[in-house]
Write a protein that holds these residues in place. Sequence first.
Motif, PDB file in Angstrom:
ATOM      1  N   ASN A  23       0.850  -1.287  -0.288  1.00 16.90           N
ATOM      2  CA  ASN A  23       0.158   0.007  -0.127  1.00 16.90           C
ATOM      3  C   ASN A  23       0.720   1.095  -0.067  1.00 16.90           C
ATOM      4  OD1 ASN A  23      -2.255  -1.743   0.596  1.00 16.90           O
ATOM      5  ND2 ASN A  23      -1.199  -2.049   2.499  1.00 16.90           N
ATOM      6  N   TYR A  45       0.919   5.722   0.966  1.00 14.64           N
ATOM      7  CA  TYR A  45       0.511   6.687   1.430  1.00 14.64           C
ATOM      8  C   TYR A  45       1.105   7.910   1.141  1.00 14.64           C
ATOM      9  CZ  TYR A  45      -1.372   2.968   4.312  1.00 14.64           C
ATOM     10  OH  TYR A  45      -1.918   1.890   4.750  1.00 14.64           O
ATOM     11  N   GLN A  86       1.853  11.861   2.707  1.00 12.86           N
ATOM     12  CA  GLN A  86       1.952  12.658   4.021  1.00 12.86           C
ATOM     13  C   GLN A  86       2.354  14.161   3.634  1.00 12.86           C
ATOM     14  OE1 GLN A  86       4.238  11.597   7.331  1.00 12.86           O
ATOM     15  NE2 GLN A  86       2.766  12.253   8.791  1.00 12.86           N
ATOM     16  N   LYS A 136       0.586  17.123   8.438  1.00 11.75           N
ATOM     17  CA  LYS A 136      -0.674  16.376   8.383  1.00 11.75           C
ATOM     18  C   LYS A 136      -0.276  14.908   8.510  1.00 11.75           C
ATOM     19  CE  LYS A 136      -2.924  19.789   7.206  1.00 11.75           C
ATOM     20  NZ  LYS A 136      -4.067  20.687   7.963  1.00 11.75           N
ATOM     21  N   ALA A 137      -1.650  14.067   8.796  1.00 12.38           N
ATOM     22  CA  ALA A 137      -1.370  12.780   8.896  1.00 12.38           C
ATOM     23  C   ALA A 137      -1.389  12.177   7.489  1.00 12.38           C
ATOM     24  CB  ALA A 137      -2.923  12.248   9.454  1.00 12.38           C
ATOM     25  N   PRO A 138      -0.795  11.085   7.384  1.00 11.48           N
ATOM     26  CA  PRO A 138      -0.720  10.229   6.039  1.00 11.48           C
ATOM     27  C   PRO A 138      -2.190  10.021   5.502  1.00 11.48           C
ATOM     28  CG  PRO A 138       0.611   9.206   7.703  1.00 11.48           C
ATOM     29  CD  PRO A 138      -0.004  10.225   8.568  1.00 11.48           C
ATOM     30  N   LEU A 149      -4.113   7.523   2.679  1.00  9.82           N
ATOM     31  CA  LEU A 149      -4.062   6.241   1.742  1.00  9.82           C
ATOM     32  C   LEU A 149      -4.159   6.762   0.257  1.00  9.82           C
ATOM     33  CD1 LEU A 149      -3.968   3.112   1.529  1.00  9.82           C
ATOM     34  CD2 LEU A 149      -6.473   3.151   1.589  1.00  9.82           C
ATOM     35  N   TYR A 176      -4.089   0.830  -2.512  1.00 11.06           N
ATOM     36  CA  TYR A 176      -3.817  -0.315  -1.929  1.00 11.06           C
ATOM     37  C   TYR A 176      -3.837  -1.552  -2.983  1.00 11.06           C
ATOM     38  CZ  TYR A 176      -8.878  -0.313  -2.537  1.00 11.06           C
ATOM     39  OH  TYR A 176     -10.128  -0.090  -3.002  1.00 11.06           O
ATOM     40  N   GLN A 199      -7.298   4.460  -4.172  1.00  8.56           N
ATOM     41  CA  GLN A 199      -8.441   4.739  -2.991  1.00  8.56           C
ATOM     42  C   GLN A 199      -9.370   5.780  -3.785  1.00  8.56           C
ATOM     43  OE1 GLN A 199      -9.898   3.944  -0.698  1.00  8.56           O
ATOM     44  NE2 GLN A 199      -9.933   4.949   1.005  1.00  8.56           N
ATOM     45  N   TYR A 237       5.035   7.062   1.357  1.00  8.49           N
ATOM     46  CA  TYR A 237       5.534   5.849   2.186  1.00  8.49           C
ATOM     47  C   TYR A 237       4.773   4.603   1.636  1.00  8.49           C
ATOM     48  CZ  TYR A 237       6.924   8.906   6.074  1.00  8.49           C
ATOM     49  OH  TYR A 237       7.647   9.896   6.587  1.00  8.49           O
ATOM     50  N   GLN A 278       3.763   0.389   2.516  1.00 11.50           N
ATOM     51  CA  GLN A 278       3.712  -0.307   3.750  1.00 11.50           C
ATOM     52  C   GLN A 278       3.245  -1.834   3.164  1.00 11.50           C
ATOM     53  OE1 GLN A 278      -0.304  -0.477   4.918  1.00 11.50           O
ATOM     54  NE2 GLN A 278       0.231  -2.037   6.209  1.00 11.50           N
ATOM     55  N   PHE A 334       6.721  -0.108   7.332  1.00 12.13           N
ATOM     56  CA  PHE A 334       6.619   1.073   6.477  1.00 12.13           C
ATOM     57  C   PHE A 334       7.930   1.016   5.933  1.00 12.13           C
ATOM     58  CE2 PHE A 334       2.434   2.894   6.993  1.00 12.13           C
ATOM     59  CZ  PHE A 334       1.936   2.408   8.229  1.00 12.13           C
ATOM     60  N   TYR A 365      -1.088   8.291  15.952  1.00  8.28           N
ATOM     61  CA  TYR A 365      -2.334   8.518  14.904  1.00  8.28           C
ATOM     62  C   TYR A 365      -3.241   7.094  15.534  1.00  8.28           C
ATOM     63  CZ  TYR A 365       0.386  11.530  12.005  1.00  8.28           C
ATOM     64  OH  TYR A 365       1.331  12.508  11.602  1.00  8.28           O
ATOM     65  N   PHE A 392      -4.430   1.305   5.954  1.00  9.26           N
ATOM     66  CA  PHE A 392      -5.014   2.127   6.916  1.00  9.26           C
ATOM     67  C   PHE A 392      -5.936   3.154   6.297  1.00  9.26           C
ATOM     68  CE2 PHE A 392      -2.883  -0.181  10.083  1.00  9.26           C
ATOM     69  CZ  PHE A 392      -1.501  -0.462   9.501  1.00  9.26           C
ATOM     70  N   TRP A 436      -7.231   8.191   8.873  1.00  9.60           N
ATOM     71  CA  TRP A 436      -6.165   8.279   9.884  1.00  9.60           C
ATOM     72  C   TRP A 436      -6.954   9.404  10.842  1.00  9.60           C
ATOM     73  CZ3 TRP A 436      -0.800   6.870   9.922  1.00  9.60           C
ATOM     74  CH2 TRP A 436      -0.343   5.945   8.930  1.00  9.60           C
ATOM     75  N   GLY A 437      -6.558   9.325  11.981  1.00  9.66           N
ATOM     76  CA  GLY A 437      -6.775  10.788  13.030  1.00  9.66           C
ATOM     77  C   GLY A 437      -5.864  11.732  12.530  1.00  9.66           C
TER      78      GLY A 437
END
Lengths: 107, 120
Positions: A34, A36, A38, A42-44, A46, A49, A55, A87, A89, A98, B96, B107, B110-111
């Motif tokens: 998968n 990602y 980022q 910020k959060a990664p 998706l 996959y 996605q 990234y 994974q 990862f 997270y 995943f 994500w938060g």
Amino acid sequence: DIQMTQSPSSLSASVGDRVTITCRASQNIRRYLNWYQQKPGKAPKLLIYAVSTLQNGVPSRFSGTESGADFTLTINSLQPEDIATYYCQQSNITPWTFGQGTKVEIK
Amino acid sequence: QVQLQESGPGLVKPSQTLSLTCSVSGGSIRSGSYYWSWIRQPAGKGLEWIGRMYSSGSTSYNPSLESRATISGDTSKNQFSLKVTAVTAADTAVYYCVREDNGGDWFDPWGQGTLVTVSS
């Protein structure tokens, strides 16, 4: 643990360029790979996959492929909003692991 | 649309226990279609999967935490939690909470993440 090795660690490209990031697993992970994105602070998120499935909502300029032990994320026609760290994974064998990340910058 | 939100202390003293909670909205942690996971990221570094829980209450952890991590759920509040005991500076990271697909184990979502600093 399965080690995921990404290359390059960073790259600089121009808007409109085609960008390729490679990920290699230390053992066979079948198609459990998968990707990602980022963005700074910020959060990664998706992107892709199972090697190649985008996605929902991810622009079609992103694509994923595999060739033997190598998995590739391609960005066709790099855009300014694609500036981020990417990234890979593996989700074949726990613990999930990862790659170390590839930072993409605009030249 | 499922959303996750972490909460908990931003500062923990060495040797104490880190405790975080993830509140889930727009979906249920009782869903059999997903696991509920924690991932952390030290500043400027990569991502480390900590562990996950399933709706049945079963859990799985990354051995790298050497049995210091515990994940549990509260279905009445639709929350799940992480505890890490005997923390050191090496546990300083953004934590997270994430939803993990039951099957492909990717995943999403994500938060936003919460920074936990271990310092006296």
